[in-house]
Design an enzyme around this catalytic site. Structure first.
Site, PDB file in Angstrom:
ATOM      1  N   ASP A   1       0.812  -1.220   0.000  1.00 45.17           N
ATOM      2  CA  ASP A   1       0.000   0.000   0.000  1.00 45.17           C
ATOM      3  C   ASP A   1       0.846   1.272   0.000  1.00 45.17           C
ATOM      4  O   ASP A   1       2.057   1.226   0.199  1.00 45.17           O
ATOM      5  CB  ASP A   1      -0.964  -0.009   1.203  1.00 45.17           C
ATOM      6  CG  ASP A   1      -0.333  -0.572   2.469  1.00 45.17           C
ATOM      7  OD1 ASP A   1       0.902  -0.592   2.558  1.00 45.17           O
ATOM      8  OD2 ASP A   1      -1.072  -1.002   3.359  1.00 45.17           O
TER       9      ASP A   1
ATOM     10  N   ASN B   1      -7.474  -2.831  13.895  1.00 46.82           N
ATOM     11  CA  ASN B   1      -8.887  -3.164  13.644  1.00 46.82           C
ATOM     12  C   ASN B   1      -9.028  -4.404  12.760  1.00 46.82           C
ATOM     13  O   ASN B   1     -10.108  -4.683  12.246  1.00 46.82           O
ATOM     14  CB  ASN B   1      -9.579  -1.971  12.965  1.00 46.82           C
ATOM     15  CG  ASN B   1      -8.867  -1.558  11.673  1.00 46.82           C
ATOM     16  OD1 ASN B   1      -7.872  -2.167  11.283  1.00 46.82           O
ATOM     17  ND2 ASN B   1      -9.379  -0.529  11.020  1.00 46.82           N
TER      18      ASN B   1
ATOM     19  N   HIS C   1      -7.326  -4.891   9.936  1.00 47.38           N
ATOM     20  CA  HIS C   1      -7.058  -4.678   8.510  1.00 47.38           C
ATOM     21  C   HIS C   1      -5.776  -5.384   8.084  1.00 47.38           C
ATOM     22  O   HIS C   1      -4.884  -5.611   8.897  1.00 47.38           O
ATOM     23  CB  HIS C   1      -7.045  -3.184   8.142  1.00 47.38           C
ATOM     24  CG  HIS C   1      -5.824  -2.407   8.552  1.00 47.38           C
ATOM     25  ND1 HIS C   1      -5.854  -1.054   8.799  1.00 47.38           N
ATOM     26  CD2 HIS C   1      -4.523  -2.766   8.738  1.00 47.38           C
ATOM     27  CE1 HIS C   1      -4.640  -0.629   9.109  1.00 47.38           C
ATOM     28  NE2 HIS C   1      -3.817  -1.649   9.080  1.00 47.38           N
TER      29      HIS C   1
ATOM     30  N   GLU D   1      -9.736  -2.075   4.979  1.00 50.53           N
ATOM     31  CA  GLU D   1     -10.342  -1.744   6.263  1.00 50.53           C
ATOM     32  C   GLU D   1     -11.646  -2.520   6.463  1.00 50.53           C
ATOM     33  O   GLU D   1     -12.300  -2.910   5.481  1.00 50.53           O
ATOM     34  CB  GLU D   1     -10.655  -0.237   6.302  1.00 50.53           C
ATOM     35  CG  GLU D   1      -9.448   0.687   6.107  1.00 50.53           C
ATOM     36  CD  GLU D   1      -8.549   0.789   7.345  1.00 50.53           C
ATOM     37  OE1 GLU D   1      -8.542  -0.124   8.179  1.00 50.53           O
ATOM     38  OE2 GLU D   1      -7.841   1.815   7.446  1.00 50.53           O
TER      39      GLU D   1
END
Ligand code: F6R
Length: 242
Positions: free
Chosen positions: A67, A135, A137, A142
């Protein structure tokens, strides 16, 4: 799924680096999917050590990063391109033309996602290294009602902004969007190496590996991967391995 429990972060980094080094030794032209963030820094240090001692050659290795933040240039110290150069590429003999990272400067999201998917299609990933977001991800996929197969332009979750603001002067400086490799590309990697360190990751790592498969915990889909290796330390594995 294989889970290795390391004594601590340094040991975790050594185990992860050994797995990556074995991959490169067995297949010198390996395509490595690489991650940024705090967790892989030690792994990259260990890989650099192996390279400097003459045990590991990156001359045929190709890399495809997960990313990149939108709007950041590769020269920006907060960009993932900069991170990779600083933490790995500048210290090993990988060829610049074999390095692939989404371009945060290409604001034509459709074109950039398409370009990156072509790169991945031409270079199937042999080993994908992953960290685990607070979280759940992976990459910047996400939690959401649905996840994307291919490279996509994402709005970063507040939990991600909170976790990553430590790298920026002010929270407002954290880009709000990013390009990320999609879940399909991650799942198609031949081998996945997930690393997680510290008690702060224990609950989410448990959910990812033992909880229900849900797009609300993107890493839970890794339970379906046929060759998943998890390396954690005492803290992150506290609910999983005694
Ligand atoms: C980084 C990435 C992220 C991180 C994750 C964990 O390229 O894609 O998914 O791996 O946010 O980050 P750390 O290691 O900083 O806890």
């Amino acid at each position: 799924m294989k889970i290795y429990k390391a004594r601590d972060y340094d040991h975790l980094s050594q185990i992860a680096a050994n797995i990556i080094a074995a991959q490169i030794t067995l297949k010198p032209e390996s395509v490595l999917g690489l991650a940024t963030g705090g967790t892989p820094v030690g792994t990259y240090k260990e890989l650099i050590k192996k390279h400097k001692s003459g045990d590991l050659c990156f001359s045929e290795v190709k890399s495809i990063n997960l990313d990149e933040y939108c709007t950041l240039a590769p020269e920006s110290p907060q960009s993932y391109a900069y991170f990779m150069n600083d933490n790995l590429f500048n210290h090993v003999n990988i060829k610049a033309e074999n390095v692939n990272i989404p371009s945060g400067l290409n604001l034509d999201a459709d074109a950039e996602c398409k370009r990156y998917d072509e790169v991945i299609k031409k270079n199937p990933i042999d080993l994908q290294l992953l960290g685990l977001g607070p979280n759940g991800h992976i990459g910047f996929n996400e939690p959401d009602a649905e996840l994307k197969l291919g490279t996509n332009h994402v709005s970063l979750a507040q939990a991600t902004i909170d976790a990553n603001k430590r790298y920026f002067e002010r929270e407002e400086d954290v880009p709000k969007t990013a390009y990320t490799m999609g879940m399909g590309s991650i799942m198609h990697s031949r081998k996945v190496l997930l690393i997680a360190s510290g008690e702060g990751k224990a609950e989410i790592l448990y959910k990812a590996l033992k909880g229900p498969l849900t797009t609300q915990v993107p890493a839970s889909l890794l339970q379906l991967h046929r060759d998943l290796i998890v390396v954690g330390d005492e803290g992150s594995l506290k609910f999983l391995v005694r």
